[in-house]
Design a protein around this motif. Structure first.
Motif, short mmCIF file in Angstrom:
data_model
loop_
_atom_site.label_atom_id
_atom_site.label_comp_id
_atom_site.label_asym_id
_atom_site.label_seq_id
_atom_site.Cartn_x
_atom_site.Cartn_y
_atom_site.Cartn_z
N THR A 118 8.75 -8.28 5.49
CA THR A 118 7.50 -8.92 4.60
C THR A 118 6.08 -8.31 4.85
O THR A 118 5.32 -7.82 4.22
N LEU A 119 6.02 -8.04 6.33
CA LEU A 119 4.88 -7.40 6.62
C LEU A 119 4.70 -5.87 6.07
O LEU A 119 3.70 -5.46 5.51
N ALA A 120 5.76 -5.12 6.10
CA ALA A 120 6.25 -3.75 5.68
C ALA A 120 5.70 -3.81 4.15
O ALA A 120 5.17 -3.07 3.60
N VAL A 121 6.33 -4.74 3.27
CA VAL A 121 5.95 -4.91 1.89
C VAL A 121 4.52 -5.05 1.62
O VAL A 121 3.86 -4.66 0.74
N GLY A 122 3.91 -5.86 2.57
CA GLY A 122 2.44 -6.19 2.45
C GLY A 122 1.70 -4.85 2.51
O GLY A 122 0.51 -4.32 2.07
N ILE A 123 2.15 -3.68 3.61
CA ILE A 123 1.78 -2.51 3.69
C ILE A 123 1.56 -1.73 2.23
O ILE A 123 0.80 -1.10 1.84
N ALA A 124 2.81 -1.70 1.73
CA ALA A 124 3.26 -1.12 0.32
C ALA A 124 1.97 -1.56 -0.54
O ALA A 124 1.37 -0.87 -1.33
N LEU A 125 1.77 -2.97 -0.56
CA LEU A 125 0.86 -3.47 -1.66
C LEU A 125 -0.68 -2.94 -1.12
O LEU A 125 -1.37 -2.57 -2.08
N TYR A 126 -0.97 -2.92 0.14
CA TYR A 126 -2.21 -2.28 0.43
C TYR A 126 -2.60 -1.00 0.15
O TYR A 126 -3.50 -0.64 -0.15
N MET A 127 -1.34 -0.05 0.38
CA MET A 127 -1.58 1.28 0.08
C MET A 127 -1.88 1.48 -1.58
O MET A 127 -2.64 2.47 -2.00
N ILE A 128 -1.16 0.69 -2.47
CA ILE A 128 -1.17 0.60 -3.81
C ILE A 128 -2.65 -0.02 -4.38
O ILE A 128 -3.32 0.75 -5.11
N SER A 129 -3.18 -1.04 -3.52
CA SER A 129 -4.48 -1.76 -4.24
C SER A 129 -5.47 -1.60 -3.41
O SER A 129 -6.52 -1.83 -3.82
N GLY A 130 -5.45 -1.42 -2.01
CA GLY A 130 -6.51 -1.43 -1.20
C GLY A 130 -6.89 -2.63 -0.55
O GLY A 130 -7.91 -2.79 -0.14
N GLU A 131 -6.10 -3.66 -0.95
CA GLU A 131 -6.24 -5.12 -0.93
C GLU A 131 -5.35 -5.65 0.37
O GLU A 131 -4.24 -5.33 0.26
N TYR A 132 -5.85 -6.30 1.27
CA TYR A 132 -5.16 -7.02 2.49
C TYR A 132 -4.43 -8.27 1.69
O TYR A 132 -5.20 -8.97 0.98
N PRO A 133 -3.33 -8.43 1.78
CA PRO A 133 -2.70 -9.84 0.95
C PRO A 133 -3.04 -10.95 1.44
O PRO A 133 -2.99 -11.89 1.01
N ARG A 134 -3.26 -11.22 3.04
CA ARG A 134 -3.64 -12.34 3.69
C ARG A 134 -2.68 -13.47 3.62
O ARG A 134 -2.29 -13.80 4.95
N THR A 135 -2.23 -13.95 2.44
CA THR A 135 -1.45 -14.96 2.55
C THR A 135 -0.18 -14.70 1.49
O THR A 135 -0.46 -13.93 0.59
N LEU A 136 0.90 -15.27 1.75
CA LEU A 136 2.05 -15.22 0.77
C LEU A 136 1.76 -15.79 -0.73
O LEU A 136 2.32 -15.34 -1.54
N MET A 137 0.80 -16.99 -0.57
CA MET A 137 0.43 -17.67 -1.80
C MET A 137 -0.77 -18.35 -1.83
O MET A 137 -1.03 -18.90 -0.85
#
Length: 435
Positions: A213-232
């Protein structure tokens, strides 16, 4: 930044032994758990090779000393491409608090992911390339039963096009010496993406799915430049569903695949997430193929459907249906017994597989007056945690009438009380129809 030449551990009065063999080449570049420096060997002054040194902060802390030992054991015990190799360490002296613990490892020349320019503007192929490397590293770690638990941009180094994962300071690895360094009442993790299983009180802090899940968050960060912070967030949105982030995902060639990855990866229930790195790598394989048509999507969705926990969904459906049917029967009973000049007619109801609520709207009409005026009563059975909550809604005003565990019906002792709550709530609206 403290100068390494003058560096002294606040808990140690003896000379740091690493200084006998290593020469400083930088000031302190360390983080929260340790002081870190670049060093070169005193034994071979002709050797221009630079190495990475980490010394433990708070050396009087037994838990930190043991964690430092585990970190070095991980580095020394595994042969994983993408993890730095240890050159030297004295971590075996973890029981002797007069020793300042340190290790020397190869130095990875590159930038931490959070300092790498272009986050949120990377080419999709570059994101896939780096994401694949991270997942392959984690797959190798998990094969050794190592759970990193601190995957974040600050612990990822990119050297040209190669990715490295560092800082195993809070990792879980069964070395045989220490079994329970992380207590149930202890919170771990980081501010990049807080996971419910890492919260204080959770017993589930050693699951490799957390790394994914943290790795998926890394992918999102590379795409968006945003830290996900929380799951919901408070509005019920996953990190990839926020407008600015969703827009960036939508512009990608493989937007459907990315959304599938994020939909599953950011589930709050760990049992609903990706089970292992190979599952995600299979999706990446499809994304990297230059194919057209819909067959690849159909195959992937069939694979996803085969992994759905139908037993859980059936229990969820049955639990919601049970309370919904009781609420519907009680509403009809209220109208029949307390408003005999009126009749109900169900307008619509909603339930879909996996939905956490079953809801309906019933219209109430006065007998003999046609359908010019009606009282629209919305009611629903909604899953909240492990409870089903019965809620009525009139013109936006809500009333909770019952709350029971999933799979249980309204107790017989509470039926009359729920009946009276519903009556008190809906009868004024029904009476308005003849005023």
């Amino acid at each position: 930044m403290s100068d390494i030449k003058n560096y002294k551990d606040p808990y140690i009065t003896t000379v740091n032994k690493w200084q006998e063999k290593w020469q400083p080449e930088s000031t302190n570049i360390g983080g929260g758990q340790g002081d870190c420096f670049l060093v070169s060997s005193l034994a071979d002054r002709q050797d221009k090779q630079v190495y990475f040194l980490k010394t433990l902060k708070d050396s009087d802390n037994t838990e930190r000393r043991r964690r430092f030992y585990i970190e070095t054991v991980i580095y020394q015990s595994v042969e994983i491409e993408g993890i730095p190799k240890i050159i030297e360490t004295n971590s075996g002296e973890f029981a002797n608090k007069q020793e300042t613990l340190y290790y020397i490892s190869e130095y990875i020349r590159g930038e931490n992911l959070n300092k790498l320019p272009g986050m949120g503007h990377l080419e999709e192929n570059d994101v896939l390339h780096l994401f694949r490397q991270l997942l392959e590293i984690l797959a190798d770690c998990h094969s050794y039963e190592i759970v990193h638990r601190d995957v974040k941009p600050e612990n990822i180094i990119v050297c040209e096009s190669d990715l490295f994962l560092v800082d195993f300071g809070i990792s879980y690895y069964d070395t045989g010496e220490f079994q329970n360094l992380t207590k149930i009442g202890q919170e771990i993790g980081n501010r990049f993406l807080r996971l419910p299983e890492f919260a204080a009180g959770s017993p589930n802090k050693r699951d490799e799915r957390s790394d994914l899940t943290l790795a998926v968050g890394i992918a999102l960060y590379m795409i968006s430049g945003e830290y996900p912070r929380t799951l919901m967030d408070e509005g019920g949105n996953y990190p990839h569903q926020l407008p600015t982030v969703a827009a960036k995902i939508g512009s990608l060639k493989n937007a459907r695949f990315w959304n599938l990855l994020f939909d599953k990866g950011f589930q709050t229930n760990i049992d609903s997430r990706w089970g292992n790195a190979e599952e995600i790598l299979t999706v990446i394989d499809l994304m990297e193929k230059e194919t057209t048509g819909t067959q690849q999507y159909e195959d992937l969705l069939k694979q996803y459907a085969s992994q759905i926990d139908h037993d859980y969904l059936n229990r969820l459906a049955g639990g919601l249906e049970l309370i919904y049917n009781q609420l519907n029967a009680l509403l009809n009973k209220v109208i029949s017994e307390k408003a005999p000049g009126f009749y109900p007619e169900q307008q619509w109801w909603v339930y879909s597989l996996g939905a956490t609520e079953r809801k309906a709207e019933t219209s109430v009409y006065a007998v003999g007056r046609g359908k010019i005026k009606r009282a629209a009563i919305l009611f629903r059975a909604e899953l909240v945690g492990n409870q089903v909550v019965g809620i009525f809604d009139l013109k936006g005003t809500e009333l909770e009438v019952v709350r029971v565990a999933l799979g249980e019906q309204i107790p017989a002792t509470e039926i009359e009380l729920v009946f009276e709550k519903i009556a008190a709530f809906v009868l004024p609206a029904i009476a308005d129809l003849i005023s």
